[in-house]
Design an enzyme around this catalytic site. Structure first.
Site, PDB file in Angstrom:
ATOM      1  N   SER A  61       0.800  -1.225   0.000  1.00  0.00           N
ATOM      2  CA  SER A  61       0.000   0.000   0.000  1.00  0.00           C
ATOM      3  C   SER A  61       0.831   1.273   0.000  1.00  0.00           C
ATOM      4  O   SER A  61       0.283   2.363  -0.130  1.00  0.00           O
ATOM      5  CB  SER A  61      -0.968   0.005   1.187  1.00  0.00           C
ATOM      6  OG  SER A  61      -1.991  -0.944   0.959  1.00  0.00           O
ATOM      7  N   LYS A  64       0.157   3.419  -2.836  1.00  0.00           N
ATOM      8  CA  LYS A  64      -1.017   4.287  -2.762  1.00  0.00           C
ATOM      9  C   LYS A  64      -0.656   5.676  -2.233  1.00  0.00           C
ATOM     10  O   LYS A  64      -1.332   6.651  -2.547  1.00  0.00           O
ATOM     11  CB  LYS A  64      -2.101   3.635  -1.928  1.00  0.00           C
ATOM     12  CG  LYS A  64      -2.673   2.405  -2.635  1.00  0.00           C
ATOM     13  CD  LYS A  64      -3.665   1.663  -1.781  1.00  0.00           C
ATOM     14  CE  LYS A  64      -4.143   0.427  -2.534  1.00  0.00           C
ATOM     15  NZ  LYS A  64      -4.789  -0.523  -1.661  1.00  0.00           N
ATOM     16  N   SER A 121      -8.384   1.829   1.630  1.00  0.00           N
ATOM     17  CA  SER A 121      -7.267   1.325   0.841  1.00  0.00           C
ATOM     18  C   SER A 121      -7.776   0.657  -0.431  1.00  0.00           C
ATOM     19  O   SER A 121      -7.258  -0.356  -0.874  1.00  0.00           O
ATOM     20  CB  SER A 121      -6.412   0.352   1.660  1.00  0.00           C
ATOM     21  OG  SER A 121      -5.194   0.101   1.020  1.00  0.00           O
TER      22      SER A 121
END
Length: 163
Positions: A61, A64, A121
């Site tokens: 992640s 991101k 997420s």
């Protein structure tokens, strides 16, 4: 009364974990369970703490974070607004893993996609935002790698907006 106050403060420090042994320099050593870590002072770029900061690892992640960086940059540059509607493509809709559960062909505001990416997420939100910024996720990945190089992330390589 002063000694009671001092004893209370010291007790609270010990109970809260604020009490730490210091090194010869007078700085308390930092311990973290994280495998890698880095803390950088924002204005000067001075590295304040690092732990195995240059070792390779899957981005997960963390990709991101760079996705959001580029989205906020697109908003700052006027390419997008928080109100810009984004049509949810088949590629975004089909994302596996953590999702915002967007519906195929729906139009969702950039602001809501940002929430979906940051709070949930959501891989589907990440891809929809990448497509809004660059047209395709693969074009967005090129932008991610360009930005990573400019930010000094010389050992990073991104292939998608989700990690």
């Amino acid at each position: 009364m002063k000694s009671f106050g001092l004893a209370l403060v010291l007790s609270l420090m010990v109970l809260s974990g604020a009490w730490a042994q210091t090194t010869e320099s007078g700085v308390a050593p930092v311990e973290t369970l994280a495998k890698q870590a880095i803390v950088v002072e924002g204005k000067t770029g001075t590295i304040l703490y690092e732990k195995d900061a240059d070792s390779s690892m899957p981005t997960s992640s963390m990709s991101k974070v760079l996705t959001m960086y580029l989205v906020f940059e697109a908003i700052k540059d006027g390419k997008l607004t928080l109100e810009t509607p984004v049509r949810i493509s088949n590629a975004a809709w089909r994302q596996a893993g953590s999702r915002t559960f967007l519906d195929l062909n729906d139009e969702v505001k950039v602001e809501d996609l940002i929430r979906g990416l940051i709070i949930q997420s959501g891989n589907d939100s990440a891809v929809a935002l990448a497509e809004a910024v660059a047209g395709t996720e693969s074009s967005f990945a090129v932008m991610m790698n360009d930005k990573a190089q400019k930010l000094g992330m010389t050992h990073s390589h991104f292939v998608n907006a989700t990690g």
